[in-house]
Design an enzyme around this catalytic site. Structure first.
Site, PDB file in Angstrom:
ATOM      1  N   PRO A 115      41.759  21.024   8.160  1.00 19.02           N
ATOM      2  CG  PRO A 115      39.911  20.333   9.432  1.00 19.02           C
ATOM      3  CD  PRO A 115      41.363  20.708   9.546  1.00 19.02           C
ATOM      4  CE  LYS A 116      44.098  26.457   8.402  1.00 22.05           C
ATOM      5  NZ  LYS A 116      43.457  27.442   9.260  1.00 22.05           N
TER       6      LYS A 116
END
EC number: 4.1.1.4
Length: 246
Positions: A115-116
């Site tokens: 989840p960047k």
């Protein structure tokens, strides 16, 4: 380009110049500042997806400096990892990571499901302490400090901790906006060569932000701080739970 060529060459977008290369993904002198703190258990229960289970109301806040990484280059990352269990196996669930380099953002999201988001983290030694910061736009949302190398930690123990399983919630939408991929992914760090591990007095300050909500898990008590340097390979993942198949 023939259909067969598209199939054989397709790895990542753009087809003719992928945003990131194929692995293996090796990191040299990867440096971590990990500050573990106690937080609100009710808030943890709201955000940790089943079938993962919370064991203690703890959060690892991480600042990671990666100056030499295969295909990804030189970048820094920051974010929150929550200790969890999956079928009795202890590991860490990555809630969100913020970094300053496009290839690992694209590769992390598309391959593993990290989840960047794009932001501006830093990690460096500031005279007598190591300092980690995270800016989202012009707002400072995280500041972590630890006394520099006050006490050695056991190298073998820290290597075992790094080698434990990590979990991600990979979400990729279909072209019509519905969910096409919604999976719980497990991955491991591999071929770990520890170069140093230390602890010291630490502090962590989190500030609210609408799009980088690190402060939604408030700091109630600092439990532990670690400064680690290691070479390692980021292993590819495996799907352990498919939410759309249930």
């Amino acid at each position: 380009m023939k259909i067969s060529d598209v199939r054989s060459k397709a790895f990542a977008m753009p087809l003719t110049s992928p945003a990131f290369p194929m692995g293996p993904y090796r990191f040299v002198d990867r440096e971590f500042l990990i500050i573990t703190y106690r937080t609100d258990p009710d808030r943890l229960r709201e955000i940790v997806p089943e079938p993962l289970q919370i064991t203690e109301p703890l959060v690892h806040y991480e600042f990671i400096r990666m100056a030499d990484s295969t295909g990804f280059g030189d970048y820094t990352e920051s974010g929150q990892v929550i200790p969890v269990e999956y079928n009795g196996q202890a590991g860490g669930y990555t809630l969100a990571m913020y970094l300053d380099d496009h290839p690992p953002i694209a590769g992390g999201r598309e391959l593993w499901g990290f989840p960047k988001k794009l932001a501006s983290p830093t990690l460096h030694v500031n005279t007598d302490h190591i300092l980690g910061t995270l800016d989202y736009g012009k707002v400072r949302v995280a500041t972590g400090t630890m006394g520099y190398k006050h006490k050695d930690l056991d190298i073998e123990e820290q290597a075992k901790r790094l080698a434990g399983p990590n979990f991600l919630l990979k979400i990729i939408p279909h072209v019509d906006g519905t969910a096409r991929v919604c999976e719980l992914v497990r991955y491991y760090m591999q071929d770990i060569k520890m170069k140093g591990a230390w602890t010291g007095p630490a502090s962590l300050e989190l500030a609210p932000h609408a799009l980088a909500p690190v402060a939604d898990l408030p700091v109630l008590e600092i439990v532990e701080a670690r400064h680690i340097v290691a070479d390692l390979t980021l292993g590819l993942g495996e799907v352990v739970y498919d939410y759309l198949a249930q």
